[in-house]
Design an enzyme around this catalytic site. Structure first.
Site, mmCIF file in Angstrom:
data_model
loop_
_atom_site.group_PDB
_atom_site.id
_atom_site.type_symbol
_atom_site.label_atom_id
_atom_site.label_comp_id
_atom_site.label_asym_id
_atom_site.label_seq_id
_atom_site.Cartn_x
_atom_site.Cartn_y
_atom_site.Cartn_z
ATOM 1 N N GLU A 69 -2.548 7.737 -4.817
ATOM 2 C CA GLU A 69 -2.976 7.121 -6.091
ATOM 3 C C GLU A 69 -4.461 7.284 -6.393
ATOM 4 O OE1 GLU A 69 -1.933 2.954 -5.059
ATOM 5 O OE2 GLU A 69 -4.054 2.486 -5.350
ATOM 6 N N ARG A 127 0.859 -1.182 0.000
ATOM 7 C CA ARG A 127 0.000 0.000 0.000
ATOM 8 C C ARG A 127 0.898 1.237 0.000
ATOM 9 N NH1 ARG A 127 -3.451 -2.689 -1.652
ATOM 10 N NH2 ARG A 127 -5.517 -3.128 -0.816
ATOM 11 N N HIS A 155 -0.949 0.099 -9.739
ATOM 12 C CA HIS A 155 -1.694 -0.869 -8.916
ATOM 13 C C HIS A 155 -2.207 -2.025 -9.785
ATOM 14 C CE1 HIS A 155 -3.765 -0.992 -4.770
ATOM 15 N NE2 HIS A 155 -3.653 -2.210 -5.230
ATOM 16 N N ASP A 204 4.175 -0.355 -7.056
ATOM 17 C CA ASP A 204 2.897 -0.648 -7.714
ATOM 18 C C ASP A 204 1.779 0.140 -7.048
ATOM 19 O OD1 ASP A 204 1.266 -2.136 -9.606
ATOM 20 O OD2 ASP A 204 0.429 -3.141 -7.847
HETATM 21 P P1 NAD Z 1 -1.454 -11.201 4.697
HETATM 22 O O1 NAD Z 1 -2.456 -10.700 5.675
HETATM 23 O O2 NAD Z 1 -1.477 -12.622 4.283
HETATM 24 O O3 NAD Z 1 0.024 -10.882 5.248
HETATM 25 C C1 NAD Z 1 0.406 -9.672 5.831
HETATM 26 C C2 NAD Z 1 1.546 -9.969 6.783
HETATM 27 O O4 NAD Z 1 2.038 -8.731 7.278
HETATM 28 C C3 NAD Z 1 1.125 -10.811 7.994
HETATM 29 O O5 NAD Z 1 1.982 -11.921 8.138
HETATM 30 C C4 NAD Z 1 1.277 -9.848 9.169
HETATM 31 O O6 NAD Z 1 1.681 -10.480 10.374
HETATM 32 C C5 NAD Z 1 2.370 -8.926 8.636
HETATM 33 N N1 NAD Z 1 2.455 -7.666 9.353
HETATM 34 C C6 NAD Z 1 1.494 -7.034 10.073
HETATM 35 N N2 NAD Z 1 2.010 -5.914 10.619
HETATM 36 C C7 NAD Z 1 3.309 -5.856 10.226
HETATM 37 C C8 NAD Z 1 4.369 -4.945 10.503
HETATM 38 N N3 NAD Z 1 4.182 -3.872 11.288
HETATM 39 N N4 NAD Z 1 5.585 -5.197 9.949
HETATM 40 C C9 NAD Z 1 5.788 -6.294 9.176
HETATM 41 N N5 NAD Z 1 4.826 -7.192 8.912
HETATM 42 C C10 NAD Z 1 3.599 -6.973 9.425
HETATM 43 O O7 NAD Z 1 -1.563 -10.238 3.444
HETATM 44 P P2 NAD Z 1 -1.130 -10.553 1.932
HETATM 45 O O8 NAD Z 1 -2.250 -11.207 1.219
HETATM 46 O O9 NAD Z 1 0.214 -11.166 1.916
HETATM 47 O O10 NAD Z 1 -1.045 -9.057 1.373
HETATM 48 C C11 NAD Z 1 -0.037 -8.143 1.800
HETATM 49 C C12 NAD Z 1 -0.427 -6.758 1.368
HETATM 50 O O11 NAD Z 1 -0.367 -6.692 -0.072
HETATM 51 C C13 NAD Z 1 -1.891 -6.430 1.706
HETATM 52 O O12 NAD Z 1 -1.981 -5.841 2.946
HETATM 53 C C14 NAD Z 1 -2.322 -5.489 0.597
HETATM 54 O O13 NAD Z 1 -2.227 -4.169 1.094
HETATM 55 C C15 NAD Z 1 -1.292 -5.700 -0.509
HETATM 56 N N6 NAD Z 1 -1.872 -6.155 -1.754
HETATM 57 C C16 NAD Z 1 -1.569 -5.462 -2.894
HETATM 58 C C17 NAD Z 1 -2.062 -5.862 -4.124
HETATM 59 C C18 NAD Z 1 -1.719 -5.141 -5.395
HETATM 60 O O14 NAD Z 1 -2.383 -5.334 -6.419
HETATM 61 N N7 NAD Z 1 -0.690 -4.303 -5.416
HETATM 62 C C19 NAD Z 1 -2.905 -6.978 -4.182
HETATM 63 C C20 NAD Z 1 -3.194 -7.681 -3.000
HETATM 64 C C21 NAD Z 1 -2.681 -7.261 -1.795
#
Ligand code: NAD
Length: 328
Positions: free
Chosen positions: A261, A232, A293, A256
């Protein structure tokens, strides 16, 4: 049941209409974002479906509740754009699509790393102009490099595994480490920032992670570090990153997502004068790649998003337990 969709593009309509054959909902598509001055469109819809840049605060939730909305179906994984606590207090349930294709995002992360490193974006344009010189295209072997993964959930885990396949040494940071993740080793955040040649961000945006990458954390990094953010935008302080790029401290940046955005991404702005000077400065660097994105944007992911979203709504309609409910 009638569902109002906001922030829709043609591809959203195509995938949802195709999958809706099995659900038979009445889908109404709006292209506009859901915001204060478009709230009127949601009037009378028990269910609304929104995307990443529809920001819904407490005041909007109150209005939605008055207008009869009972379910907000996010067609994405992240939920930082909705005041979840306020929604719960107002009795509006929020569901999401927790995993539609972590592969899509992980693979796009690799696309950014490889493109930045081997300067494919420059090479592509050069060769088209019959410029076959290699000057300025020098890359480095990923093999043996240290790659730091911040957030080892579904996506971070995959990126760690793929990079470990390239022969990188994997440094992991997550407040909730995964004991089964064997391709890397967990460290504290400071060590990861200190030691990594590549830093890839995969944590959610929240109060703790907002501006996690700022001048203080950049100061801890290696000279010439590569930073990748497909998570994000606001996890990075963009102005600090620009300073890091100007000084050479940051050698490569792949984004991305972008803090501001909301009013730009997912739209064709090529005929307008973009007023965002920070973004324009960012994309002027030769060692920066910004994609709008698109990491999630694969056929597999789009299909899964449509199916899970419609299934979430079906469960709500049938008063079943909502397995993808978002809780504060
Ligand atoms: P997820 O919930 O499976 O994993 C997130 C991880 O981050 C968890 O293991 C959590 O413990 C960890 N976390 C929480 N707080 C943290 C901190 N302060 N420092 C480090 N790690 C921390 O989520 P995911 O499915 O792996 O997605 C990750 C992120 O990717 C989402 O939050 C979303 O914002 C982003 N995303 C982006 C796109 C895109 O198109 N660019 C698509 C999907 C998701």
């Amino acid at each position: 049941m009638k569902i109002a969709f906001f922030s829709t593009q043609k591809y959203d309509r195509d995938f949802f209409l195709k999958e809706n054959d099995r659900f038979n909902f009445d889908l109404v598509f709006f292209e506009v974002h859901l915001k204060l001055d478009t709230l009127e469109l949601a009037k009378g819809y028990e269910v609304i479906c929104v995307f990443v840049n529809d920001k819904i605060d407490q005041a909007m939730l109150k209005e939605l509740q008055r207008n009869g909305t009972k379910l907000i179906a996010l067609r994405c994984a992240g939920f930082n754009n909705i005041d979840i606590k306020a929604a719960k207090e107002l009795g509006i349930q929020v569901v999401r699509v927790p995993a539609y294709s972590p592969y899509a995002v992980a693979e796009h992360t690799l696309a950014l790393i490889l493109t930045l490193n081997r300067k494919i974006h420059k090479a592509y344009n050069r060769v088209r102009e019959s410029n076959f010189s290699l000057d300025g295209l020098l890359g480095f072997d990923l093999y043996g490099k240290k790659a730091g993964i911040i957030g080892t959930g579904k996506i971070g885990k995959l990126v760690a595994k793929i990079l470990s396949g390239f022969g990188c040494e994997i440094l992991l940071y997550d407040p909730f480490p995964d004991a089964h993740l064997e391709c890397g080793k967990y460290y504290d955040l400071k060590t990861l920032l200190n030691d990594s040649d590549i830093i890839s961000i995969h944590c959610p945006l929240n109060d703790k992670t907002k501006h996690l990458i700022s001048k203080e954390s950049i100061a801890l990094m290696k000279e010439g570090v590569m930073i990748i953010n497909t998570s994000r935008g606001a996890i990075i302080n963009t102005k600090d990153v620009i300073k890091g790029l100007k000084s050479g401290k940051i050698g490569y940046l792949g984004l991305d997502v972008y803090e501001e955005e909301e009013e730009l991404f997912f739209e064709d702005r090529s005929e307008t004068i973009v007023q965002d000077d920070v973004l324009m400065r960012l994309i002027s660097f030769p060692n920066v790649i910004v994609t709008a994105h698109q990491a999630f944007f694969t056929q597999n992911a789009m299909r899964n998003i449509a199916v899970t979203t419609l299934k979430n709504i079906k469960d709500f309609e049938e008063n079943k337990e909502l397995s993808n409910l978002v809780l504060p």
